[in-house]
Write a protein that holds these residues in place. Structure first.
Motif, PDB file in Angstrom:
ATOM      1  N   LYS A 203      -0.716  -5.475   1.978  1.00  0.00           N
ATOM      2  CA  LYS A 203      -0.273  -4.659   3.111  1.00  0.00           C
ATOM      3  C   LYS A 203      -0.768  -3.233   2.986  1.00  0.00           C
ATOM      4  CE  LYS A 203       3.965  -2.875   2.650  1.00  0.00           C
ATOM      5  NZ  LYS A 203       5.423  -2.793   2.658  1.00  0.00           N
ATOM      6  N   SER A 204      -0.819  -2.561   4.122  1.00  0.00           N
ATOM      7  CA  SER A 204      -1.161  -1.146   4.156  1.00  0.00           C
ATOM      8  C   SER A 204       0.111  -0.335   4.355  1.00  0.00           C
ATOM      9  CB  SER A 204      -2.130  -0.847   5.305  1.00  0.00           C
ATOM     10  OG  SER A 204      -3.372  -1.474   5.091  1.00  0.00           O
ATOM     11  N   VAL A 205       0.132   0.842   3.768  1.00  0.00           N
ATOM     12  CA  VAL A 205       1.257   1.760   3.939  1.00  0.00           C
ATOM     13  C   VAL A 205       0.718   3.054   4.535  1.00  0.00           C
ATOM     14  CG1 VAL A 205       2.753   0.824   2.151  1.00  0.00           C
ATOM     15  CG2 VAL A 205       0.993   2.444   1.519  1.00  0.00           C
ATOM     16  N   PRO A 206       1.543   3.795   5.281  1.00  0.00           N
ATOM     17  CA  PRO A 206       1.041   4.983   5.995  1.00  0.00           C
ATOM     18  C   PRO A 206       0.842   6.196   5.096  1.00  0.00           C
ATOM     19  CG  PRO A 206       3.373   4.689   6.434  1.00  0.00           C
ATOM     20  CD  PRO A 206       2.948   3.506   5.609  1.00  0.00           C
ATOM     21  N   VAL A 207       0.095   6.026   4.026  1.00  0.00           N
ATOM     22  CA  VAL A 207      -0.331   7.139   3.170  1.00  0.00           C
ATOM     23  C   VAL A 207      -1.819   6.952   2.896  1.00  0.00           C
ATOM     24  CG1 VAL A 207       1.911   7.493   2.046  1.00  0.00           C
ATOM     25  CG2 VAL A 207       0.294   5.892   1.054  1.00  0.00           C
ATOM     26  N   PRO A 208      -2.556   8.023   2.588  1.00  0.00           N
ATOM     27  CA  PRO A 208      -4.001   7.857   2.348  1.00  0.00           C
ATOM     28  C   PRO A 208      -4.308   6.995   1.138  1.00  0.00           C
ATOM     29  CG  PRO A 208      -3.429  10.180   2.672  1.00  0.00           C
ATOM     30  CD  PRO A 208      -2.158   9.440   2.535  1.00  0.00           C
ATOM     31  N   HIS A 209      -3.544   7.190   0.048  1.00  0.00           N
ATOM     32  CA  HIS A 209      -3.826   6.469  -1.188  1.00  0.00           C
ATOM     33  C   HIS A 209      -2.517   6.022  -1.846  1.00  0.00           C
ATOM     34  CE1 HIS A 209      -7.916   8.032  -0.930  1.00  0.00           C
ATOM     35  NE2 HIS A 209      -7.410   9.235  -0.775  1.00  0.00           N
ATOM     36  N   VAL A 210      -2.577   4.860  -2.485  1.00  0.00           N
ATOM     37  CA  VAL A 210      -1.489   4.413  -3.347  1.00  0.00           C
ATOM     38  C   VAL A 210      -2.000   4.477  -4.779  1.00  0.00           C
ATOM     39  CG1 VAL A 210       0.009   2.486  -3.992  1.00  0.00           C
ATOM     40  CG2 VAL A 210      -0.489   2.922  -1.586  1.00  0.00           C
ATOM     41  N   ARG A 211      -1.267   5.143  -5.648  1.00  0.00           N
ATOM     42  CA  ARG A 211      -1.727   5.308  -7.020  1.00  0.00           C
ATOM     43  C   ARG A 211      -1.777   3.956  -7.736  1.00  0.00           C
ATOM     44  NH1 ARG A 211      -1.218  10.825  -8.910  1.00  0.00           N
ATOM     45  NH2 ARG A 211      -0.618  12.136  -7.151  1.00  0.00           N
ATOM     46  N   PRO A 212      -2.712   3.782  -8.663  1.00  0.00           N
ATOM     47  CA  PRO A 212      -2.837   2.486  -9.353  1.00  0.00           C
ATOM     48  C   PRO A 212      -1.564   2.053 -10.055  1.00  0.00           C
ATOM     49  CG  PRO A 212      -4.764   3.859  -9.786  1.00  0.00           C
ATOM     50  CD  PRO A 212      -3.792   4.721  -9.040  1.00  0.00           C
ATOM     51  N   GLU A 213      -0.790   2.998 -10.585  1.00  0.00           N
ATOM     52  CA  GLU A 213       0.445   2.618 -11.299  1.00  0.00           C
ATOM     53  C   GLU A 213       1.542   2.157 -10.350  1.00  0.00           C
ATOM     54  OE1 GLU A 213       0.333   7.235 -11.243  1.00  0.00           O
ATOM     55  OE2 GLU A 213      -1.086   5.559 -11.489  1.00  0.00           O
ATOM     56  N   GLU A 214       1.325   2.287  -9.028  1.00  0.00           N
ATOM     57  CA  GLU A 214       2.313   1.823  -8.044  1.00  0.00           C
ATOM     58  C   GLU A 214       1.752   0.728  -7.143  1.00  0.00           C
ATOM     59  OE1 GLU A 214       4.899   5.761  -7.053  1.00  0.00           O
ATOM     60  OE2 GLU A 214       2.858   5.761  -6.267  1.00  0.00           O
ATOM     61  N   ARG A 215       0.648   0.139  -7.548  1.00  0.00           N
ATOM     62  CA  ARG A 215      -0.078  -0.778  -6.671  1.00  0.00           C
ATOM     63  C   ARG A 215       0.736  -2.039  -6.329  1.00  0.00           C
ATOM     64  NH1 ARG A 215      -3.508   0.644  -3.942  1.00  0.00           N
ATOM     65  NH2 ARG A 215      -5.066   1.288  -5.462  1.00  0.00           N
ATOM     66  N   PHE A 216       1.396  -2.662  -7.335  1.00  0.00           N
ATOM     67  CA  PHE A 216       2.032  -3.968  -7.131  1.00  0.00           C
ATOM     68  C   PHE A 216       3.557  -3.855  -7.091  1.00  0.00           C
ATOM     69  CE2 PHE A 216      -2.021  -4.887  -9.192  1.00  0.00           C
ATOM     70  CZ  PHE A 216      -2.517  -5.930  -8.415  1.00  0.00           C
ATOM     71  N   LEU A 217       4.162  -4.692  -6.242  1.00  0.00           N
ATOM     72  CA  LEU A 217       5.599  -4.971  -6.294  1.00  0.00           C
ATOM     73  C   LEU A 217       5.720  -6.452  -6.634  1.00  0.00           C
ATOM     74  CD1 LEU A 217       7.237  -3.220  -3.182  1.00  0.00           C
ATOM     75  CD2 LEU A 217       7.759  -2.789  -5.567  1.00  0.00           C
ATOM     76  N   VAL A 218       6.352  -6.760  -7.754  1.00  0.00           N
ATOM     77  CA  VAL A 218       6.421  -8.152  -8.232  1.00  0.00           C
ATOM     78  C   VAL A 218       7.882  -8.542  -8.410  1.00  0.00           C
ATOM     79  CG1 VAL A 218       5.605  -9.794  -9.956  1.00  0.00           C
ATOM     80  CG2 VAL A 218       4.243  -7.766  -9.460  1.00  0.00           C
ATOM     81  N   GLY A 219       8.212  -9.785  -8.068  1.00  0.00           N
ATOM     82  CA  GLY A 219       9.569 -10.284  -8.255  1.00  0.00           C
ATOM     83  C   GLY A 219       9.588 -11.795  -8.330  1.00  0.00           C
ATOM     84  N   HIS A 220      10.694 -12.322  -8.882  1.00  0.00           N
ATOM     85  CA  HIS A 220      10.908 -13.772  -8.904  1.00  0.00           C
ATOM     86  C   HIS A 220      11.462 -14.233  -7.567  1.00  0.00           C
ATOM     87  CE1 HIS A 220      10.966 -14.089 -13.502  1.00  0.00           C
ATOM     88  NE2 HIS A 220      10.131 -15.019 -13.089  1.00  0.00           N
ATOM     89  N   ILE A 221      11.144 -15.467  -7.184  1.00  0.00           N
ATOM     90  CA  ILE A 221      11.821 -16.132  -6.073  1.00  0.00           C
ATOM     91  C   ILE A 221      12.594 -17.291  -6.686  1.00  0.00           C
ATOM     92  CG2 ILE A 221      11.536 -17.422  -3.935  1.00  0.00           C
ATOM     93  CD1 ILE A 221       9.038 -15.877  -3.371  1.00  0.00           C
ATOM     94  N   GLY A 222      13.903 -17.205  -6.646  1.00  0.00           N
ATOM     95  CA  GLY A 222      14.727 -18.228  -7.275  1.00  0.00           C
ATOM     96  C   GLY A 222      14.795 -18.035  -8.781  1.00  0.00           C
ATOM     97  N   PRO A 223      15.345 -19.002  -9.508  1.00  0.00           N
ATOM     98  CA  PRO A 223      15.457 -18.899 -10.968  1.00  0.00           C
ATOM     99  C   PRO A 223      14.090 -18.858 -11.645  1.00  0.00           C
ATOM    100  CG  PRO A 223      16.881 -20.626 -10.101  1.00  0.00           C
ATOM    101  CD  PRO A 223      15.995 -20.205  -8.982  1.00  0.00           C
ATOM    102  N   ARG A 224      14.096 -18.385 -12.912  1.00  0.00           N
ATOM    103  CA  ARG A 224      12.852 -18.211 -13.652  1.00  0.00           C
ATOM    104  C   ARG A 224      12.100 -19.522 -13.831  1.00  0.00           C
ATOM    105  NH1 ARG A 224      13.164 -15.406 -19.499  1.00  0.00           N
ATOM    106  NH2 ARG A 224      13.487 -13.557 -18.209  1.00  0.00           N
ATOM    107  N   GLU A 225      12.825 -20.638 -14.045  1.00  0.00           N
ATOM    108  CA  GLU A 225      12.143 -21.898 -14.333  1.00  0.00           C
ATOM    109  C   GLU A 225      11.398 -22.467 -13.130  1.00  0.00           C
ATOM    110  OE1 GLU A 225      16.615 -22.756 -13.723  1.00  0.00           O
ATOM    111  OE2 GLU A 225      15.347 -21.331 -14.827  1.00  0.00           O
TER     112      GLU A 225
END
Length: 778
Positions: free
Chosen positions: A569-591
């Motif tokens: 996705k794009s966000v309304p800023v010129p640049h996203v810093r590399p250390e903020e590039r990803f949002l990661v999460g689990h869907i459901g339990p870990r297994e």
């Protein structure tokens, strides 16, 4: 190519004087090429039809006075001292102002925005989130947030400015090159030169557009010297003409001569303002190209060199014309007639080179603004080629390049004179400036939190000047001014249809997404066969399970051992810093081994190549597993309907202290030496394509469940990555109005079929791609 590191090093520039002066020199070729070539056609366009040059010199002095004060008030006062300060984290232009307003007023044209996006470092700059100090500012902000009509009006206003910039990208090369080539008129007979001008101009334009795919970085080092030589040339000729012909021409700088001019010429004088307006063509480039330079460097270049050179050039032409009232040639009012005869051929060559440089700058700017529109969902997706791995922002868009070339040639051949070309170009230029003035008034109140009276004063003062020029240009609708209006209307229709269709498609995705409860009821195996490998399900949803997944497993009950729902996705800023590039999460339990990964890019960011992207993606999931095991409390909860817990994870290069991943061919693995880091290796398999290793830091310790999860991720990465992509056919649902059916079934469908797919930026390998077709009834 990975430009991320270079972007932020160049973005936060050291303000040493050496750096500033170097940038000021470089800005001559990129920013000021168009503005610097305006003396080629301003007087010629002004005196073409509406007014006559008389022996009293009231007309030429009045025009010079108008040119001087227009250059002083608009480029110098408005842009250099005010508008340049309204940058969006260093970026400028119409869409930069729009995105700045979007963030301050919580107005967004992008449907898949999240609260987590507001935590980005670039998003929180400049005091975003603070309530406006004035009561009017607070009420204006709340009105924008509540009323969709105002939000749409703001978007359409920004799109109109964008469309006029594209129109300027068509008209500026035409009038610049044609005016430069018109110097041939003084070296051959009238019968001959009219058959030479148009073919020569067309050949130069074809060559200019044909060279675009090489990128400006290869010949960019020549741009600044060409414009510098041109500016020194016109200022020297101007100074010579002032001294030799009329040393008292400086008296015409008085505003009194504007009054005398309008009193004598009356309606003709007002209509001639459409030609005078061309003296500020290219002023918007100072703001639009701000991202490549710094505010100070652009200010220094303009105030110390460009502005004085242009004033001397216009004064010199006026001084010459004030002593020459009867000239044998019909083309008596023009730039070349004031050039000493011995210098005309060298000046002609320099003028053509300067016109090419100015045209190159506006073409590059057109590519840039179309990329911004596409990133923010307002323009069909096009192929974007980054022509330089070192210089940020050097891009080439093949489809747009050839479209611009065809339209530019059509305008040049169709008009064949600077008068109608000038009328068309002038209207495009002044419309962009009016849009900037309107958006700036909102920025003053909402972003700068200044008094509403300051904003009203800004609009009244500059808006009045620009409205005067706008009416003078609009009155010449039938004499060429219809071209930018027609072009802007066509591009605006395309943008609005694409944006509307994209929104409706996303709304269908949201309404038909599968609940997580349905997924959990299937159990860890999801009720299907899990095979080796990583399955990347591309979706535009930031929460929930896309309908494409249930559609797939219903017809083919098998899937990969690791499933990743990927949203780019794009966000309304010129640049996203590399250390903020990803949002990661689990869907459901870990297994379940189900993950959601949201990849965020700014509208000026460079999308990575597929192999580098895959590595970053897998590494970010591994780092998420480690961080969730080591410090489960350090999780940023994103307020979405499904209560997914999303963690901000950077790229491999941004978290050197976290998990690192190495990939080697199985035959080339050597015994590893002693290391301070523990290595988790996957068990041996028969002839794997790659051997993957995660190098995990000693601290913090991770539990056995996380180690098992990492091991499965390694096995899956070794087996390969498959891309599951949705191929949607959007149709208007039954009972829709005729207009909606035309927009969706014909307009949007035509644009979708002739644009790039949403996953184009991934450079997905065809051998690993599986498309799932669905019909969307919106």
């Amino acid at each position: 190519m990975d430009l991320e590191t270079g972007v932020y090093q160049s973005y936060v520039k050291k303000e040493s004087w050496r750096t500033v002066l170097t940038l000021a020199y470089q800005s001559l070729g990129v920013v000021y090429g168009d503005l610097s070539t305006s003396p080629l056609y301003v007087y010629k366009s002004t005196f073409e039809e509406d007014i006559q040059h008389s022996e009293t010199n009231e007309e030429i002095y009045g025009v010079l006075s108008f040119v001087f004060w227009t250059l002083t008030l608009v480029p110098l006062l408005k842009y250099v001292f005010i508008v340049l300060r309204a940058d969006d984290n260093g970026e400028g232009g119409t869409f930069a102002l729009y995105s700045l307003l979007c963030r301050h007023a919580r107005v967004n044209s992008l449907p898949n925005c999240q609260l987590a996006d507001e935590e980005l470092i670039e998003y929180k700059k400049d005091g975003i989130g603070l309530a406006p100090k004035s009561s009017f500012g607070s009420s204006l902000k709340s009105a924008l947030e509540k009323h969709r009509v105002l939000q749409r009006f703001l978007l359409v206003l920004a799109l109109i400015g964008t469309c006029m910039v594209i129109g300027d990208g068509i008209l500026t090369p035409a009038i610049s090159v044609f005016s430069a080539v018109s110097g041939l008129e003084l070296s051959m007979s009238k019968e001959h030169h009219k058959y030479v001008e148009v073919p020569v101009a067309c050949i130069i334009l074809i060559g200019l557009f044909a060279l675009q795919h090489y990128g400006t970085h290869r010949i960019g080092f020549l741009f600044a010297p060409v414009v510098l030589i041109w500016l020194l040339c016109i200022s020297a000729i101007g100074l010579y003409n002032i001294i030799h012909w009329n040393p008292h021409v400086y008296q015409a700088l008085s505003p009194y001569y504007m009054y005398k001019f309008l009193r004598k010429a009356q309606r003709g004088g007002w209509m001639s303002l459409g030609g005078i307006l061309l003296c500020i063509t290219g002023s918007e480039a100072m703001f639009a190209d701000l991202g490549h330079f710094s505010q100070l460097s652009i200010k220094i270049a303009f105030t110390s060199l460009v502005y004085p050179s242009l004033i001397l050039a216009y004064m010199g032409q006026a001084a010459y014309l004030s002593q020459h009232h009867i000239i044998e040639s019909d083309y008596r009012i023009g730039f070349y007639v004031s050039v000493p005869e011995k210098l005309r051929w060298p000046v002609l060559v320099i003028a053509i080179l300067a016109a090419v440089v100015g045209s190159q700058a506006i073409i590059t700017g057109t590519f840039s603004i179309i990329k911004q529109c596409s990133s923010l969902g307002c323009f069909p997706r096009v192929k974007i080629v980054h022509t330089s791995s070192k210089i940020h922002g050097q891009i080439y868009i093949p489809e747009i390049n050839w479209l611009l070339m065809v339209l530019c040639l059509a305008v040049t051949v169709g008009f064949r004179d600077t008068r109608r070309l000038g009328n068309a170009s002038g209207l495009a230029v002044i419309t962009v400036m009016l849009v900037t003035t309107c958006l700036m008034s909102l920025v003053i109140v909402l972003c700068w939190q200044k008094s509403v009276f300051f904003a009203i004063g800004f609009v009244f003062f500059f808006g009045t000047i620009e409205a005067l020029y706008f009416t003078a240009s609009l009155i010449k609708f039938l004499e060429g001014a219809w071209v930018p209006i027609a072009l802007a209307f066509i591009f605006l229709i395309v943008m609005c249809v694409w944006h509307y269709g994209t929104l409706k498609k996303y709304e269908f995705d949201v309404q038909n997404k599968v609940s997580i409860n349905w997924l959990l009821s299937l159990g860890p195996s999801l009720g299907i066969v899990r095979v080796r490998g990583i399955g990347l399900v591309h979706t535009e949803l930031v929460s929930g399970i896309p309908a494409i997944f249930s559609h797939f497993v219903t017809n083919l009950p098998a899937f990969h051992q690791v499933l990743v729902f990927l949203c780019i996705k794009s966000v309304p800023v010129p640049h996203v810093r590399p250390e903020e590039r990803f949002l990661v999460g689990h869907i459901g339990p870990r297994e379940f081994r189900l993950y959601r990964c949201i990849v965020r890019y700014g509208y000026h960011d460079v999308h990575k190549d597929d192999m580098e992207f895959e590595k970053d993606l897998v590494c970010s999931i591994a780092e998420f597993i480690r961080s969730e095991s080591g410090s489960p409390g350090n999780v940023n909860e994103d307020l979405v309907k499904d209560d997914d817990k999303m963690t901000v994870v950077g790229t491999c290069s941004s978290h050197t202290e976290g998990i690192q991943m190495s990939e080697d061919d199985a035959d080339n693995i050597e015994a590893a030496g002693p290391s301070e880091l523990k290595e988790i290796r996957s068990p041996p398999v028969i002839k794997p394509r790659k051997r993957v290793r995660f190098i995990v830091p000693e601290s913090p310790q991770i539990d056995s469940g996380a180690r098992e999860e990492l091991r499965e991720l390694m096995e899956a990465r070794e087996a390969g990555i498959a891309y599951i992509l949705g191929h949607s056919y959007v149709k208007a649902k039954q009972g829709s109005s005729l207009i909606k059916q035309l927009v969706i079934n014909i307009g949007y469908e035509f644009l979708r079929r002739n644009s790039r797919p949403p996953y184009y930026a991934l450079s997905v390998p065809h051998a690993s791609t599986l498309e799932v077709g669905m019909i969307y009834h919106v």
